[in-house]
Every structure is written in structure tokens, then in C-alpha cells.
Design a protein around this motif. Structure first.
Motif, PDB file in Angstrom:
ATOM      1  N   LEU A  99       0.776  -0.825   0.070  1.00  0.00           N
ATOM      2  CA  LEU A  99      -0.253  -0.474  -0.204  1.00  0.00           C
ATOM      3  C   LEU A  99       1.126   0.944  -0.286  1.00  0.00           C
ATOM      4  CD1 LEU A  99      -2.327  -1.135   2.394  1.00  0.00           C
ATOM      5  CD2 LEU A  99      -2.955  -1.543   0.104  1.00  0.00           C
ATOM      6  N   VAL A 100       0.173   1.829  -0.893  1.00  0.00           N
ATOM      7  CA  VAL A 100       0.976   3.545  -0.425  1.00  0.00           C
ATOM      8  C   VAL A 100       1.070   4.397   1.038  1.00  0.00           C
ATOM      9  CG1 VAL A 100       1.319   5.904  -1.358  1.00  0.00           C
ATOM     10  CG2 VAL A 100      -0.029   3.918  -3.277  1.00  0.00           C
ATOM     11  N   ARG A 101       3.286   4.045   0.769  1.00  0.00           N
ATOM     12  CA  ARG A 101       3.051   4.329   2.380  1.00  0.00           C
ATOM     13  C   ARG A 101       3.978   5.859   2.074  1.00  0.00           C
ATOM     14  NH1 ARG A 101       6.298   0.661   5.738  1.00  0.00           N
ATOM     15  NH2 ARG A 101       4.301  -0.579   6.023  1.00  0.00           N
ATOM     16  N   THR A 102       2.971   7.576   3.172  1.00  0.00           N
ATOM     17  CA  THR A 102       3.897   8.405   2.946  1.00  0.00           C
ATOM     18  C   THR A 102       4.776   8.478   4.350  1.00  0.00           C
ATOM     19  OG1 THR A 102       2.402   9.836   3.727  1.00  0.00           O
ATOM     20  CG2 THR A 102       2.309   9.496   1.475  1.00  0.00           C
ATOM     21  N   ASN A 103       4.547   9.477   4.924  1.00  0.00           N
ATOM     22  CA  ASN A 103       5.097   9.660   6.443  1.00  0.00           C
ATOM     23  C   ASN A 103       4.315   9.277   6.969  1.00  0.00           C
ATOM     24  OD1 ASN A 103       7.524  10.952   5.363  1.00  0.00           O
ATOM     25  ND2 ASN A 103       5.976  12.836   5.119  1.00  0.00           N
ATOM     26  N   GLY A 104       3.021   9.111   7.329  1.00  0.00           N
ATOM     27  CA  GLY A 104       2.259   8.121   7.972  1.00  0.00           C
ATOM     28  C   GLY A 104       2.599   7.039   8.475  1.00  0.00           C
ATOM     29  N   ILE A 105       1.514   5.784   9.659  1.00  0.00           N
ATOM     30  CA  ILE A 105       2.034   4.668   9.539  1.00  0.00           C
ATOM     31  C   ILE A 105       0.886   4.182   8.731  1.00  0.00           C
ATOM     32  CG2 ILE A 105       1.306   3.075  11.436  1.00  0.00           C
ATOM     33  CD1 ILE A 105       2.654   4.858  12.969  1.00  0.00           C
ATOM     34  N   ILE A 106       0.736   3.366   8.477  1.00  0.00           N
ATOM     35  CA  ILE A 106       0.478   2.388   6.857  1.00  0.00           C
ATOM     36  C   ILE A 106       1.082   1.145   6.596  1.00  0.00           C
ATOM     37  CG2 ILE A 106      -1.078   2.172   5.247  1.00  0.00           C
ATOM     38  CD1 ILE A 106      -0.840   5.677   4.552  1.00  0.00           C
ATOM     39  N   ALA A 107       0.349   0.145   7.501  1.00  0.00           N
ATOM     40  CA  ALA A 107       0.247  -1.008   7.243  1.00  0.00           C
ATOM     41  C   ALA A 107      -0.031  -2.087   6.103  1.00  0.00           C
ATOM     42  CB  ALA A 107       0.043  -2.013   8.787  1.00  0.00           C
ATOM     43  N   ASN A 108       0.869  -2.393   5.820  1.00  0.00           N
ATOM     44  CA  ASN A 108       0.641  -3.579   4.765  1.00  0.00           C
ATOM     45  C   ASN A 108       0.185  -4.674   5.458  1.00  0.00           C
ATOM     46  OD1 ASN A 108       2.078  -2.323   2.220  1.00  0.00           O
ATOM     47  ND2 ASN A 108       3.802  -2.620   3.308  1.00  0.00           N
ATOM     48  N   PHE A 109      -0.709  -6.144   4.330  1.00  0.00           N
ATOM     49  CA  PHE A 109      -1.588  -6.667   4.532  1.00  0.00           C
ATOM     50  C   PHE A 109      -0.404  -8.478   4.046  1.00  0.00           C
ATOM     51  CE2 PHE A 109      -4.175 -10.238   3.276  1.00  0.00           C
ATOM     52  CZ  PHE A 109      -4.946 -10.489   4.747  1.00  0.00           C
ATOM     53  N   LEU A 110      -0.783  -8.761   5.890  1.00  0.00           N
ATOM     54  CA  LEU A 110       0.491  -9.945   6.007  1.00  0.00           C
ATOM     55  C   LEU A 110       1.788 -10.181   5.121  1.00  0.00           C
ATOM     56  CD1 LEU A 110      -2.230 -12.336   3.160  1.00  0.00           C
ATOM     57  CD2 LEU A 110      -2.643 -12.388   5.671  1.00  0.00           C
ATOM     58  N   TRP A 111       2.443  -8.863   5.645  1.00  0.00           N
ATOM     59  CA  TRP A 111       3.328  -8.543   5.334  1.00  0.00           C
ATOM     60  C   TRP A 111       4.661  -7.128   5.636  1.00  0.00           C
ATOM     61  CZ3 TRP A 111       6.364  -5.336   2.213  1.00  0.00           C
ATOM     62  CH2 TRP A 111       5.248  -5.371   0.983  1.00  0.00           C
ATOM     63  N   ASP A 112       5.056  -7.180   6.123  1.00  0.00           N
ATOM     64  CA  ASP A 112       5.983  -5.682   6.248  1.00  0.00           C
ATOM     65  C   ASP A 112       7.504  -6.224   7.006  1.00  0.00           C
ATOM     66  OD1 ASP A 112       5.868  -3.027   6.311  1.00  0.00           O
ATOM     67  OD2 ASP A 112       3.775  -2.608   6.391  1.00  0.00           O
ATOM     68  N   ASN A 113       8.109  -5.432   7.192  1.00  0.00           N
ATOM     69  CA  ASN A 113       8.779  -4.561   8.361  1.00  0.00           C
ATOM     70  C   ASN A 113       8.813  -4.980   9.510  1.00  0.00           C
ATOM     71  OD1 ASN A 113       8.555  -2.707  10.010  1.00  0.00           O
ATOM     72  ND2 ASN A 113       9.141  -1.422   7.439  1.00  0.00           N
ATOM     73  N   ASP A 114      10.077  -5.278  10.467  1.00  0.00           N
ATOM     74  CA  ASP A 114       9.649  -5.772  11.673  1.00  0.00           C
ATOM     75  C   ASP A 114       8.810  -5.088  13.001  1.00  0.00           C
ATOM     76  OD1 ASP A 114      11.760  -4.351  12.030  1.00  0.00           O
ATOM     77  OD2 ASP A 114      13.474  -6.064  12.617  1.00  0.00           O
ATOM     78  N   SER A 115       9.169  -3.392  12.427  1.00  0.00           N
ATOM     79  CA  SER A 115       8.703  -2.601  13.347  1.00  0.00           C
ATOM     80  C   SER A 115       7.480  -2.627  12.966  1.00  0.00           C
ATOM     81  CB  SER A 115       8.611  -0.691  12.779  1.00  0.00           C
ATOM     82  OG  SER A 115       8.254  -0.259  13.553  1.00  0.00           O
ATOM     83  N   TYR A 116       6.192  -2.755  12.065  1.00  0.00           N
ATOM     84  CA  TYR A 116       5.049  -2.973  11.731  1.00  0.00           C
ATOM     85  C   TYR A 116       4.622  -4.640  12.259  1.00  0.00           C
ATOM     86  CZ  TYR A 116       4.128   1.156   9.432  1.00  0.00           C
ATOM     87  OH  TYR A 116       3.927   2.028   8.706  1.00  0.00           O
ATOM     88  N   VAL A 117       5.429  -5.750  12.015  1.00  0.00           N
ATOM     89  CA  VAL A 117       4.744  -7.404  12.345  1.00  0.00           C
ATOM     90  C   VAL A 117       5.411  -7.518  13.745  1.00  0.00           C
ATOM     91  CG1 VAL A 117       5.199  -9.192  11.507  1.00  0.00           C
ATOM     92  CG2 VAL A 117       5.472  -7.993   9.795  1.00  0.00           C
ATOM     93  N   LEU A 118       5.945  -7.064  14.573  1.00  0.00           N
ATOM     94  CA  LEU A 118       6.553  -7.650  15.974  1.00  0.00           C
ATOM     95  C   LEU A 118       6.233  -5.735  16.596  1.00  0.00           C
ATOM     96  CD1 LEU A 118       9.761 -10.011  14.879  1.00  0.00           C
ATOM     97  CD2 LEU A 118       6.623 -10.241  16.112  1.00  0.00           C
ATOM     98  N   GLY A 131       7.320   2.465  17.378  1.00  0.00           N
ATOM     99  CA  GLY A 131       6.854   0.327  16.850  1.00  0.00           C
ATOM    100  C   GLY A 131       5.879   0.331  17.556  1.00  0.00           C
ATOM    101  N   ARG A 132       5.338   0.469  18.362  1.00  0.00           N
ATOM    102  CA  ARG A 132       3.630  -0.383  19.225  1.00  0.00           C
ATOM    103  C   ARG A 132       2.788   0.140  18.440  1.00  0.00           C
ATOM    104  NH1 ARG A 132       1.079  -2.752  23.026  1.00  0.00           N
ATOM    105  NH2 ARG A 132       3.571  -2.864  24.330  1.00  0.00           N
ATOM    106  N   CYS A 133       2.699   1.342  18.021  1.00  0.00           N
ATOM    107  CA  CYS A 133       1.878   2.275  16.955  1.00  0.00           C
ATOM    108  C   CYS A 133       1.966   1.597  15.681  1.00  0.00           C
ATOM    109  CB  CYS A 133       1.596   4.088  16.599  1.00  0.00           C
ATOM    110  SG  CYS A 133       1.707   4.188  18.524  1.00  0.00           S
ATOM    111  N   CYS A 134       3.084   1.597  15.208  1.00  0.00           N
ATOM    112  CA  CYS A 134       2.997   0.348  13.802  1.00  0.00           C
ATOM    113  C   CYS A 134       2.088  -1.387  13.797  1.00  0.00           C
ATOM    114  CB  CYS A 134       4.774  -0.068  13.236  1.00  0.00           C
ATOM    115  SG  CYS A 134       5.531   1.811  12.453  1.00  0.00           S
ATOM    116  N   PHE A 135       2.820  -1.580  15.375  1.00  0.00           N
ATOM    117  CA  PHE A 135       1.940  -2.613  14.893  1.00  0.00           C
ATOM    118  C   PHE A 135       0.611  -2.781  15.564  1.00  0.00           C
ATOM    119  CE2 PHE A 135       0.532  -6.019  18.307  1.00  0.00           C
ATOM    120  CZ  PHE A 135       0.849  -6.822  17.800  1.00  0.00           C
TER     121      PHE A 135
END
Length: 306
Positions: free
Chosen positions: A70-89, A99-103
Motif C-alpha cells: 500500500l502507498v506509504r508516505t510519512n504516516g503509519i500505514i500497514a501492509n497486509f500479511l507482510w511488512d518490516n518488523d516494526s509493523y509485524v512485531l 514501534g507499538r503504534c506500527c504494530f
């Protein structure tokens, strides 16, 4: 029309499983997070590929069929089923709060897509996201044992214990849930109409077309084949609505972009004539025809063309 021919090529490539279906794409993944059916964290396993560069071998992220980014600018936008560890964990040692906000955004995205989905893989992923806490990074034995993996700038995805990552792309329930989510995404201000490429009515018209990569002289990150960025080329009441003026559906835009990127990434379908990038293909995508055309364009020194 050239774009119509490229969309037709995409549909043939899709049948041959050489390109991703609508809403999916090839993602570069470093590790898979193995979870049990109860959502428990079992292991973190590398899915990297070993490649030879000169005399040395190195590991690079593996390519896997997963939902499109998904298009990600400076905001927090999560991908589906995959992402970097900041989002996934929720791993972000420099900014634990972010990090917690991304998760939390990652967990919310998966509930938006998968709530009501009866797939055993989907249920396990939601259970994991609902029971996992970023605070576990300091205490969970699996995370402690894989601390080095978390410091790598790579993406992570999921895998059910005893299964494989490919199960995600092959799961019909997950496919339907993701397609439904994408269809509803931005539907409130969407423009619908007849697609100029497919001729199908009541199609969601693409506002922004996917980027094409691999064209000499263009931006390395990709460039748009169709775009409207000045008022003088906008008309019919679509001023300010970007590429809606072209009346190409989201499906057709994604299709021609995937097919073009496939051609541009393959040396047997691409050549340079001066500073012009040329792509070519046959109706049934037979590689021999491409090699023959390349010989006509560039010649084959030391060989006699037949």
C-alpha cells in the motif's frame, strides 16, 4: 490500442503464473514467522536465497507472492500479511512508541481484512496478533534467539506451523477477503464508469497508475505511463482528479503495469535502441519468438540466424 494488447498479455501471463493476480505482487521477504493454530509464536525462519556474485555467494531476500504494497508516505500505514518488523512485531529500538503504534496499525489492518474469514491460516494470524505484545521482545525465547534477524532491514511474513508461505496466496478465503477490502478501499470518493481499455461498465477508474520500472533515463523508482499533472490536459469535469481523465479502470491499470514490468525485467523481452527502451512479446509469450526478434534488432555476432 497498445495498452489493450498489454492487458491481454497480462491475462496470458496470469494463466502461465508468470505474474501476480490483481491485488497481489512479488514481495522481497527475509524471514517467515512460524505460528501455531492457536496463534502461538513457534519460530522465525530465514527464507533468503543464496546467489553467486562473482566468486562470492551472498544471501538476498526471497521473492514471494503476497498482497501488494500500500502507498506509504510519512504516516503509519500497514501492509497486509507482510511488512518490516516494526509493523509485524512492533520492533523499533530507536522509537519504541512508534514501534507499538506500527504494530497496532498492523493488527487493526488484519482485523479489517480478515474478521469473519473462516480460513485456518487467517484465524491463526489474528490469534497471534491479539495475544502478542511488543513487550515480549525482551522475554520471548524465540525473539531473543533471533535478535540478529530483527536488526536486518528486511520484511517478514507468516507461515502456519507445518505449512508454507505459499499457503497465503493459495488460500481462497484470504483472497476473497483481500479483494473485498481493496474494492471497498476509497469507494466513497471513487469514480465509476466504462473502462476505455476493457469496455466493461461500472468499473472503478484509477486515479493513480502503478509505476513502470526499468526504462532508460526515467526515475529509477519508476514512472507512470499515464498521468495528468497540469490543468491544460484535464477536461470533462475531472480537473484535480489525476488520471481519472483517462478512464482506465484500476484493473486495467494494474494489469498493463504488471505486464510491462515483467517485460522490462526480462532481457529476452527488452532491448535498447540508442536511448530508447523497446519491449516486445509474442501473442502466446513463446520465448523463441522473442529471441528471434532480438536477433533481428541486435544481430548475433559469430552466429548465423536461421
Amino acid at each position: 490500442m497498445v495498452i489493450k494488447a498489454i492487458v491481454d498479455l497480462y491475462e496470458r501471463l496470469l494463466e502461465q503464473k508468470l505474474v501476480a493476480p490483481e491485488g497481489w505482487d512479488t514481495q522481497k521477504i527475509g524471514y517467515k514467522i512460524v505460528i501455531g493454530r492457536d496463534g502461538s509464536l513457534k519460530d522465525i525462519v530465514s527464507v533468503k536465497e543464496t546467489v553467486k556474485r562473482g566468486k562470492k555467494e551472498r544471501q538476498i531476500p526471497g521473492k514471494m507472492m503476497l498482497p501488494k504494497a500500500l502507498v506509504r508516505t510519512n504516516g503509519i500505514i500497514a501492509n497486509f500479511l507482510w511488512d518490516n518488523d516494526s509493523y509485524v512485531l512492533g520492533y523499533n529500538p530507536e522509537d519504541p512508541v512508534r514501534g507499538r503504534c506500527c504494530f497496532e496499525a498492523f493488527r487493526k489492518k488484519h482485523h479489517q481484512v480478515l474478521d469473519g474469514c473462516e480460513s485456518k491460516v487467517a484465524i491463526a494470524i489474528l490469534r497471534f496478533l491479539d495475544t502478542y505484545d511488543p513487550a515480549d521482545l525482551q522475554s520471548h525465547p524465540v525473539l531473543i534467539a533471533n535478535a540478529e534477524a530483527l536488526d536486518e532491514p528486511v520484511n517478514f511474513t507468516f507461515c502456519l506451523e507445518g505449512g508454507s508461505v505459499s499457503d497465503l496466496a493459495e488460500d481462497k478465503d484470504i483472497q476473497k477477503a483481500w479483494a473485498r477490502y481493496l474494492d471497498e478501499l476509497g469507494s466513497e470518493d471513487a469514480v465509476y464508469g466504462v473502462c476505455d481499455i476493457t469496455g466493461k461498465p461500472h468499473q472503478k477508474i484509477a486515479k493513480i497508475h502503478p509505476k513502470i520500472k526499468g526504462i532508460m533515463g526515467a526515475d529509477p523508482s519508476g514512472c507512470a505511463l499515464v498521468c495528468y499533472n497540469v490543468r491544460s490536459v484535464s477536461s470533462y469535469g475531472y480537473d484535480g482528479l489525476q488520471s481519472v481523465n483517462s478512464h482506465i479502470s484500476e484493473y486495467a491499470a494494474a494489469a498493463y503495469a504488471k505486464a510491462l514490468n515483467y517485460l522490462l525485467s526480462d532481457g529476452s523481452h527488452r532491448t535498447q535502441l540508442g536511448n530508447v527502451t523497446v519491449v516486445y512479446w509474442s501473442e502466446d509469450n513463446t520465448s523463441e519468438y522473442g529471441k528471434c526478434f532480438d536477433t533481428l534488432l541486435n544481430g548475433s555476432p559469430g552466429e548465423k540466424a536461421s
